[in-house]
Design an enzyme around this catalytic site. Structure first.
Site, PDB file in Angstrom:
ATOM      1  N   ASP A   3      -7.057  -2.084 -11.651  1.00 28.68           N
ATOM      2  CA  ASP A   3      -6.400  -1.147 -12.787  1.00 28.68           C
ATOM      3  C   ASP A   3      -5.364   0.264 -12.460  1.00 28.68           C
ATOM      4  O   ASP A   3      -5.225   1.464 -12.822  1.00 28.68           O
ATOM      5  CB  ASP A   3      -7.440  -0.521 -13.998  1.00 28.68           C
ATOM      6  CG  ASP A   3      -8.154  -2.262 -14.497  1.00 28.68           C
ATOM      7  OD1 ASP A   3      -7.334  -2.747 -15.090  1.00 28.68           O
ATOM      8  OD2 ASP A   3      -9.277  -1.517 -14.741  1.00 28.68           O
ATOM      9  N   ASP A   4      -5.643   0.089 -10.632  1.00 23.24           N
ATOM     10  CA  ASP A   4      -4.039   1.351 -10.619  1.00 23.24           C
ATOM     11  C   ASP A   4      -3.073   1.029 -10.993  1.00 23.24           C
ATOM     12  O   ASP A   4      -2.705   0.539 -10.752  1.00 23.24           O
ATOM     13  CB  ASP A   4      -4.258   1.406  -8.756  1.00 23.24           C
ATOM     14  CG  ASP A   4      -3.514   2.258  -7.970  1.00 23.24           C
ATOM     15  OD1 ASP A   4      -4.087   3.660  -8.453  1.00 23.24           O
ATOM     16  OD2 ASP A   4      -2.668   2.306  -7.445  1.00 23.24           O
ATOM     17  N   VAL A   5      -2.028   1.993 -11.680  1.00 22.20           N
ATOM     18  CA  VAL A   5      -0.737   2.323 -11.694  1.00 22.20           C
ATOM     19  C   VAL A   5      -0.441   1.817 -10.636  1.00 22.20           C
ATOM     20  O   VAL A   5       0.903   1.649 -11.167  1.00 22.20           O
ATOM     21  CB  VAL A   5      -0.270   3.634 -12.253  1.00 22.20           C
ATOM     22  CG1 VAL A   5       0.731   3.189 -13.398  1.00 22.20           C
ATOM     23  CG2 VAL A   5      -1.465   3.907 -13.480  1.00 22.20           C
TER      24      VAL A   5
END
Length: 309
Positions: free
Chosen positions: A263-265
Site C-alpha cells: 500500500d506504499d504511496v
C-alpha cells in the site's frame, strides 16, 4: 535474510570486510546521501563516518571501499574497540547494514526480463537494501514517517536524536547515536512535545520503546516467527503499527525477503512513473506485476523506491 557467513579480518588500523561480487559502494553511497538532513552519519570524499554503540563500546568508524571488493573500516580518535568480540560485532553490524550476506544474482536474473525492474537492475546495479539493524530505530523511523513526507520525517528524526541521543565528538563534529529504547521508555508524552509531532506518534514511540526495554519484543522474537505473515501479525498487534510500518521493519531490519509494503504511496508513484501512466496502479495490478517477484518483493520494492528517492 542474510545467509552467508561474514568474511572479515583485523587490519593494523581497523577492519577489512569482504563484499560479494554484485556490490557497488558508490551506488550505496548515492542512496545514503539522498537527504542532506541525515543525522546518524556523515558522507564526504566517498567515506562514511558514523558512531556505533556495540558491546558497551562506542567506536567512531570511517568506512571506505577498495575497488568494491572490500570495505575498509578505520577507528577514529581514541574510540578503538579493545576486544576481538567487539570488532566482530562491528563487522556483523556493517555486514547487516549493507546486506552483504544476500546474493543478488537470482534477483538480477529475475529482474532482467521484468517489465518494471529490467532498467532499474542495470541503473542501480550493486545497490543493497540499506538496513536499520537496530529494531527500536527501525520501528521509530517507521512511526516517525507515517503520513508525512520524507523531508519532514528526517526533521523529526534529527529532533529526537539531538534531544535524547548520545554523541561522540571528533574534529569539531558531533557524531550522533540513535536514542536507546530504554531512554525513550522512561519518558512521558509531554517530554516529546517540542519535537512537534502528533500526540499519537509520541504515544506509539514510547509504547514501542517500553515493549523493547521490558524484553517483550526483540529481533529474535520476530525472526522466530519464521515467516513474514506471522511476523507481520506480531507487529500489527502493537498499537500504532499498521501493515505498512510492519512490512517496512520486516524489510529493513529483519531482512524478510518477501516483506512487501504493497500500500506504499512511493511504490505506486514509481510504478506509475515507469509505465508513463496517468493514474496509480490498483492493488490487483500491483499483485499481477509482482507475481514474478516471489521472495524478492523487498528488493523489488527498494529498487522501485530508488526511482523516486
Amino acid at each position: 535474510m542474510s545467509t552467508h557467513t561474514i568474511k572479515w579480518k583485523e587490519d593494523e588500523n581497523g577492519l577489512i570486510i569482504f563484499t560479494p561480487d554484485e556490490f557497488s559502494f558508490l551506488e550505496n553511497l548515492r542512496y545514503l546521501s539522498r537527504s542532506a538532513n541525515e543525522c546518524l552519519y556523515e558522507i564526504s570524499h566517498q567515506k562514511i563516518r558514523r558512531a556505533l554503540s556495540i558491546k558497551n563500546e562506542k567506536p567512531l568508524l570511517e568506512i571506505s571501499a577498495v575497488s568494491d571488493k572490500l570495505l575498509y573500516v578505520q577507528f577514529l580518535g581514541d574510540h578503538e574497540p579493545v576486544t576481538y568480540q567487539a570488532k566482530a560485532s562491528i563487522a556483523a553490524y556493517i555486514h547487516d547494514w549493507f546486506d552483504l550476506g544476500t546474493s543478488l544474482i537470482p534477483f538480477y536474473e529475475m529482474a532482467r526480463t521484468d517489465l518494471l525492474l529490467h532498467k532499474l537492475a542495470n541503473q542501480f546495479f550493486g545497490l543493497r537494501i540499506l538496513g536499520i539493524p537496530d529494531l527500536f530505530e527501525a520501528l521509530a523511523w517507521g512511526i516517525l514517517g507515517q503520513q508525512i513526507n520524507l523531508t519532514y520525517a528526517y526533521t523529526l528524526k534529527r529532533r529526537l536524536v539531538e534531544k535524547y541521543g548520545d554523541y561522540l565528538e571528533y574534529d569539531g563534529t558531533k557524531y550522533w547515536l540513535f536514542p536507546a529504547a530504554e531512554t525513550i521508555a522512561g519518558l512521558m508524552v509531554e517530554d516529546l512535545a517540542d519535537l512537534k509531532m502528533t500526540v499519537k506518534k509520541c504515544e506509539y514511540l514510547i509504547d514501542v520503546a517500553r515493549l523493547i526495554a521490558n524484553g517483550e519484543l526483540s529481533k529474535e522474537d520476530l525472526l522466530n516467527e519464521g515467516d513474514v505473515k506471522s511476523a507481520e501479525k506480531r507487529l500489527t498487534r502493537i498499537r500504532g503499527i499498521g501493515p505498512w510500518t510492519a512490512h517496512y521493519v520486516l524489510m529493513r531490519c529483519l531482512r524478510f525477503p518477501s516483506a512487501f509494503p504493497i500500500d506504499d504511496v512511493g511504490l505506486h508513484n514509481s510504478i506509475k512513473l515507469i509505465l508513463g501512466s496517468e493514474k496509480k496502479p490498483t492493488k490487483e495490478e500491483i499483485l499481477k506485476y509482482s507475481g514474478a517477484w516471489k521472495n524478492w518483493e523487498s528488493y523489488a520494492t527498494f529498487y522501485l523506491w530508488r526511482v523516486l528517492y
